[in-house]
Design a protein around this motif. Structure first.
Motif, PDB file in Angstrom:
ATOM      1  N   CYS A   1       0.820  -1.212   0.000  1.00  0.00           N
ATOM      2  CA  CYS A   1       0.000   0.000   0.000  1.00  0.00           C
ATOM      3  C   CYS A   1       0.854   1.264   0.000  1.00  0.00           C
ATOM      4  N   PHE A   2       0.162   2.369  -0.218  1.00  0.00           N
ATOM      5  CA  PHE A   2       0.827   3.657  -0.385  1.00  0.00           C
ATOM      6  C   PHE A   2       0.353   4.610   0.710  1.00  0.00           C
ATOM      7  N   GLY A   3       1.280   5.122   1.505  1.00  0.00           N
ATOM      8  CA  GLY A   3       0.896   5.976   2.636  1.00  0.00           C
ATOM      9  C   GLY A   3       1.312   7.418   2.454  1.00  0.00           C
ATOM     10  N   MET A   4       0.372   8.238   2.084  1.00  0.00           N
ATOM     11  CA  MET A   4       0.632   9.676   1.921  1.00  0.00           C
ATOM     12  C   MET A   4      -0.107  10.484   2.988  1.00  0.00           C
ATOM     13  N   THR A   5      -1.433  10.279   3.087  1.00  0.00           N
ATOM     14  CA  THR A   5      -2.285  11.142   3.918  1.00  0.00           C
ATOM     15  C   THR A   5      -1.918  11.048   5.405  1.00  0.00           C
TER      16      THR A   5
ATOM     17  N   LYS B   1       0.217   8.302   9.805  1.00  0.00           N
ATOM     18  CA  LYS B   1      -0.537   8.277   8.541  1.00  0.00           C
ATOM     19  C   LYS B   1      -1.964   7.826   8.848  1.00  0.00           C
ATOM     20  N   CYS B   2      -2.904   8.227   7.996  1.00  0.00           N
ATOM     21  CA  CYS B   2      -4.279   7.782   8.214  1.00  0.00           C
ATOM     22  C   CYS B   2      -4.985   7.492   6.887  1.00  0.00           C
ATOM     23  N   PHE B   3      -6.047   6.704   6.991  1.00  0.00           N
ATOM     24  CA  PHE B   3      -6.868   6.327   5.837  1.00  0.00           C
ATOM     25  C   PHE B   3      -6.074   5.612   4.737  1.00  0.00           C
TER      26      PHE B   3
ATOM     27  N   LYS C   1     -19.416   8.528  -2.287  1.00  0.00           N
ATOM     28  CA  LYS C   1     -18.863   9.786  -1.758  1.00  0.00           C
ATOM     29  C   LYS C   1     -17.329   9.790  -1.794  1.00  0.00           C
ATOM     30  N   ALA C   2     -16.735   8.621  -1.487  1.00  0.00           N
ATOM     31  CA  ALA C   2     -15.263   8.570  -1.449  1.00  0.00           C
ATOM     32  C   ALA C   2     -14.648   8.870  -2.813  1.00  0.00           C
ATOM     33  N   MET C   3     -15.416   8.660  -3.901  1.00  0.00           N
ATOM     34  CA  MET C   3     -14.863   8.934  -5.233  1.00  0.00           C
ATOM     35  C   MET C   3     -14.594  10.429  -5.414  1.00  0.00           C
ATOM     36  N   ASP C   4     -15.291  11.232  -4.617  1.00  0.00           N
ATOM     37  CA  ASP C   4     -15.076  12.682  -4.663  1.00  0.00           C
ATOM     38  C   ASP C   4     -13.906  13.097  -3.761  1.00  0.00           C
ATOM     39  N   ILE C   5     -13.478  12.181  -2.886  1.00  0.00           N
ATOM     40  CA  ILE C   5     -12.455  12.545  -1.895  1.00  0.00           C
ATOM     41  C   ILE C   5     -11.071  12.012  -2.276  1.00  0.00           C
ATOM     42  N   VAL C   6     -10.997  10.706  -2.637  1.00  0.00           N
ATOM     43  CA  VAL C   6      -9.665  10.101  -2.791  1.00  0.00           C
ATOM     44  C   VAL C   6      -8.937  10.620  -4.033  1.00  0.00           C
ATOM     45  N   GLU C   7      -7.619  10.579  -3.934  1.00  0.00           N
ATOM     46  CA  GLU C   7      -6.724  11.011  -5.030  1.00  0.00           C
ATOM     47  C   GLU C   7      -7.034  12.416  -5.534  1.00  0.00           C
ATOM     48  N   GLY C   8      -7.300  13.296  -4.603  1.00  0.00           N
ATOM     49  CA  GLY C   8      -7.583  14.693  -4.947  1.00  0.00           C
ATOM     50  C   GLY C   8      -9.075  14.942  -4.974  1.00  0.00           C
TER      51      GLY C   8
ATOM     52  N   GLY D   1     -12.808  16.852  -5.378  1.00  0.00           N
ATOM     53  CA  GLY D   1     -13.385  17.578  -6.516  1.00  0.00           C
ATOM     54  C   GLY D   1     -12.865  19.008  -6.571  1.00  0.00           C
ATOM     55  N   GLN D   2     -12.811  19.656  -5.388  1.00  0.00           N
ATOM     56  CA  GLN D   2     -12.318  21.046  -5.363  1.00  0.00           C
ATOM     57  C   GLN D   2     -10.881  21.113  -5.883  1.00  0.00           C
ATOM     58  N   ILE D   3     -10.065  20.155  -5.448  1.00  0.00           N
ATOM     59  CA  ILE D   3      -8.654  20.187  -5.859  1.00  0.00           C
ATOM     60  C   ILE D   3      -8.540  19.984  -7.381  1.00  0.00           C
ATOM     61  N   GLN D   4      -9.375  19.098  -7.926  1.00  0.00           N
ATOM     62  CA  GLN D   4      -9.343  18.917  -9.403  1.00  0.00           C
ATOM     63  C   GLN D   4      -9.688  20.238 -10.085  1.00  0.00           C
TER      64      GLN D   4
HETATM   65  C1  LIG Z   1     -12.184   5.950   1.670  1.00  0.00           C
HETATM   66  C2  LIG Z   1     -10.869   6.662   1.653  1.00  0.00           C
HETATM   67  C3  LIG Z   1      -9.712   5.984   1.256  1.00  0.00           C
HETATM   68  C4  LIG Z   1      -8.461   6.634   1.242  1.00  0.00           C
HETATM   69  N1  LIG Z   1      -7.327   5.928   0.892  1.00  0.00           N
HETATM   70  C5  LIG Z   1      -6.100   6.534   0.971  1.00  0.00           C
HETATM   71  C6  LIG Z   1      -4.874   5.796   0.714  1.00  0.00           C
HETATM   72  O1  LIG Z   1      -4.897   4.570   0.423  1.00  0.00           O
HETATM   73  N2  LIG Z   1      -3.655   6.440   0.814  1.00  0.00           N
HETATM   74  C7  LIG Z   1      -3.600   7.774   1.144  1.00  0.00           C
HETATM   75  O2  LIG Z   1      -2.485   8.301   1.230  1.00  0.00           O
HETATM   76  N3  LIG Z   1      -4.752   8.506   1.418  1.00  0.00           N
HETATM   77  C8  LIG Z   1      -5.984   7.916   1.335  1.00  0.00           C
HETATM   78  N4  LIG Z   1      -7.136   8.624   1.622  1.00  0.00           N
HETATM   79  C9  LIG Z   1      -7.038  10.031   2.032  1.00  0.00           C
HETATM   80  C10 LIG Z   1      -7.473  11.002   0.962  1.00  0.00           C
HETATM   81  O3  LIG Z   1      -6.499  11.055  -0.074  1.00  0.00           O
HETATM   82  C11 LIG Z   1      -7.708  12.366   1.630  1.00  0.00           C
HETATM   83  O4  LIG Z   1      -8.862  12.238   2.445  1.00  0.00           O
HETATM   84  C12 LIG Z   1      -7.877  13.483   0.631  1.00  0.00           C
HETATM   85  O5  LIG Z   1      -6.659  13.782   0.025  1.00  0.00           O
HETATM   86  C13 LIG Z   1      -8.458  14.761   1.268  1.00  0.00           C
HETATM   87  O6  LIG Z   1      -7.670  15.152   2.348  1.00  0.00           O
HETATM   88  P1  LIG Z   1      -8.357  15.534   3.757  1.00  0.00           P
HETATM   89  O7  LIG Z   1      -9.342  14.457   4.074  1.00  0.00           O
HETATM   90  O8  LIG Z   1      -7.274  15.806   4.731  1.00  0.00           O
HETATM   91  O9  LIG Z   1      -9.190  16.836   3.488  1.00  0.00           O
HETATM   92  P2  LIG Z   1      -8.633  18.382   3.452  1.00  0.00           P
HETATM   93  O10 LIG Z   1      -7.411  18.471   2.611  1.00  0.00           O
HETATM   94  O11 LIG Z   1      -8.535  18.819   4.877  1.00  0.00           O
HETATM   95  O12 LIG Z   1      -9.807  19.087   2.736  1.00  0.00           O
HETATM   96  C14 LIG Z   1     -11.052  19.380   3.391  1.00  0.00           C
HETATM   97  C15 LIG Z   1     -11.941  20.109   2.392  1.00  0.00           C
HETATM   98  O13 LIG Z   1     -11.319  21.337   1.970  1.00  0.00           O
HETATM   99  C16 LIG Z   1     -11.202  21.374   0.549  1.00  0.00           C
HETATM  100  N5  LIG Z   1      -9.938  22.022   0.167  1.00  0.00           N
HETATM  101  C17 LIG Z   1      -8.703  21.764   0.636  1.00  0.00           C
HETATM  102  N6  LIG Z   1      -7.774  22.542   0.026  1.00  0.00           N
HETATM  103  C18 LIG Z   1      -8.455  23.298  -0.873  1.00  0.00           C
HETATM  104  C19 LIG Z   1      -8.059  24.295  -1.824  1.00  0.00           C
HETATM  105  N7  LIG Z   1      -6.788  24.656  -1.993  1.00  0.00           N
HETATM  106  N8  LIG Z   1      -9.043  24.868  -2.575  1.00  0.00           N
HETATM  107  C20 LIG Z   1     -10.342  24.499  -2.445  1.00  0.00           C
HETATM  108  N9  LIG Z   1     -10.760  23.570  -1.543  1.00  0.00           N
HETATM  109  C21 LIG Z   1      -9.837  22.975  -0.779  1.00  0.00           C
HETATM  110  C22 LIG Z   1     -11.194  19.910   0.122  1.00  0.00           C
HETATM  111  O14 LIG Z   1     -11.647  19.747  -1.207  1.00  0.00           O
HETATM  112  C23 LIG Z   1     -12.168  19.295   1.122  1.00  0.00           C
HETATM  113  O15 LIG Z   1     -13.476  19.462   0.683  1.00  0.00           O
HETATM  114  C24 LIG Z   1      -8.379   8.006   1.621  1.00  0.00           C
HETATM  115  C25 LIG Z   1      -9.549   8.695   2.002  1.00  0.00           C
HETATM  116  C26 LIG Z   1     -10.785   8.050   2.023  1.00  0.00           C
HETATM  117  C27 LIG Z   1     -12.032   8.815   2.434  1.00  0.00           C
END
Ligand SMILES: Cc1cc2nc3c(=O)[nH]c(=O)nc-3n(C[C@H](O)[C@H](O)[C@H](O)COP(=O)(O)OP(=O)(O)OC[C@H]3O[C@@H](n4cnc5c(N)ncnc54)[C@H](O)[C@@H]3O)c2cc1C
Length: 393
Positions: A133-137, A165-167, A368-375, A377-380
């Motif tokens: 696995c890959f640990g970034m967050t 690291k989390c998630f 919902k997670a499709m909008d969160i993981v790997e960037g 929607g806002q970040i895209q």
């Molecule tokens: C089911 C699941 C699986 C995951 N799996 C992995 C994994 O295997 N490995 C891994 O490394 N991570 C994983 N993640 C973590 C995921 O990559 C992060 O949750 C994601 O990058 C968002 O980071 P955050 O939750 O800290 O939200 P934040 O970065 O705190 O963002 C919170 C909100 O603020 C918005 N926001 C933040 N910055 C900006 C900006 N500059 N402009 C506009 N809006 C902004 C975001 O869009 C979001 O809506 C997983 C998450 C989930 C939910």
């Protein structure tokens, strides 16, 4: 652009569909009902290994590929179609599957030959289900990946890692974790490095499976690194590979390849929700309403649009052309329309959806997670807008 599905692809998709219907959907529903990931020793995983799944794309030390079939120039398009089809049946079960997973691409593109041998050869013909696995967050850092706080300090012939690291998907069951760390948090991206941390390394611990609203079939896990020492040879690519910003770019490379896959997953989940919503509408006479028909048609049209955007990103990757913009577009659009489709389904269900035992309700939580993981929607949208006015990413 070519999106034609040839006989070989059709056959592969039929197999995915069959396995999705007979295996993934029931497994996903079971995990959701029990509220826990599929256990490591579940016979489902052993069956996959016996069938030849869960293997690496690495051709092995002698360069001879095993069980990969004829080389295709449309690998990414095929992978996206398969990702969409599998997610139609259960996206969580798809992610739970054993294999070298998310970091494999980084190791293939950046790893030394010695690292491929050490970390990927066990996935050539695995003796049992194995994960990586890959640990970034981190607890305080997600979207702004450049701000990670997990540190790496050189110590003799090794590195000492400290942080949390989390998630992280499949972390507690992974053979090794590719951990993204920084040499100096004040130096931003150019100080990033990736390290292989083997399971069982002293200092790696505190595994805690996160509580999730959906996708319960696979584990998302937090963990800590406390004075965790890894050999110098565990620095991905070796020290000489790390020129300015290369560490951060390595991680981002994964995301650019991964975004269209997440987009395809969102289309698959949305399609499943829409099929269920249509069936429910017919069973309950809702299809007689012009307003309901209009909304169903709109969701169908937008899902098809998202699929095309996703395939374009894949087609560009297969043609070895830059796809950063299209990858972001596909992810932003597909996650949005996938959520719209499941929300429409929930609205049509009314009180039936509120009871929480209809498939659409699970899909509503899963997507919902499709909008969160790997960037998110806002970040895209941030990436696309910067691209529009030609600012660096
Ligand atoms: C089911 C699941 C699986 C995951 N799996 C992995 C994994 O295997 N490995 C891994 O490394 N991570 C994983 N993640 C973590 C995921 O990559 C992060 O949750 C994601 O990058 C968002 O980071 P955050 O939750 O800290 O939200 P934040 O970065 O705190 O963002 C919170 C909100 O603020 C918005 N926001 C933040 N910055 C900006 C900006 N500059 N402009 C506009 N809006 C902004 C975001 O869009 C979001 O809506 C997983 C998450 C989930 C939910």
């Amino acid at each position: 652009m070519e999106f034609r599905i040839d006989d070989d692809m059709r056959e592969k998709l039929a197999t995915v569909r069959h396995r999705g219907r007979t295996e993934a959907r029931p497994k996903g529903l079971e995990a959701d009902r029990l509220g826990r990931p599929i256990p490591v020793d579940d016979p489902y995983f052993s069956t996959l290994i016996e069938r030849g799944e869960g293997r690496t794309r690495w051709p092995g030390p002698d360069g001879k590929r095993r069980d990969t079939g004829p080389a295709s120039t449309r690998t990414t398009v095929m992978a996206l179609l398969a990702a969409e089809e599998f997610a139609y049946w259960d996206r969580g079960v798809g992610v739970a599957q054993p294999g070298p997973g998310l970091p494999e691409g980084n190791v293939l593109s950046m790893g030394t030959e010695e690292q491929k041998e050490r970390f990927l050869s066990r996935f050539l013909e695995p003796d049992r289900p194995r994960w990586a696995c890959f640990g970034m967050t981190e607890p305080g850092c997600g979207s702004d990946a450049a701000a990670i706080q997990t540190t790496a300090r050189k110590d003799g012939d090794g590195w000492i890692l400290n942080g949390a690291k989390c998630f992280i998907g499949s972390a507690s069951r992974a053979d090794w974790i590719l951990v993204q760390a920084t040499l100096d948090p004040s130096r931003g991206r150019e100080a990033h490095r990736a390290f292989f941390v083997e399971q069982g390394t002293p200092g790696l611990g505190g595994f805690k499976i996160e509580k999730k609203m959906g996708l319960k079939a696979y584990e998302s896990t937090s963990f800590t690194l406390q004075d965790c020492r890894v050999p110098a040879a565990n620095l991905l690519g070796g020290e000489e590979r790390y020129q300015q910003r290369a560490g951060f770019k390595t991680a981002m490379r994964t995301f650019n390849a991964g975004r269209p896959v997440i987009a395809a997953n969102a289309v698959g989940i949305g399609r499943a929700a829409l099929d269920e919503a249509l069936a429910f509408a017919r069973e309950n006479g809702l299809e007689k309403s012009e307003r309901v028909r209009d909304r169903l048609e709109r969701a169908t049209r937008r899902l098809k649009l998202a699929r095309l955007q996703c395939l374009k990103a894949g087609w560009l990757a297969d043609a070895q052309k830059p796809n950063i913009l299209e990858a972001s577009m596909s992810k932003a659009l597909a996650a949005e329309v996938g959520q719209e489709a499941t929300q429409l389904g929930m609205e049509l269900l009314g009180t039936v959806g509120g009871r929480g035992d209809h498939l659409i309700e699970k899909l509503y939580r899963d997507v919902k997670a499709m909008d969160i993981v790997e960037g998110t929607g806002q970040i895209q949208r941030v990436i696309m807008a910067r691209h529009l006015v030609q600012l660096p990413r």
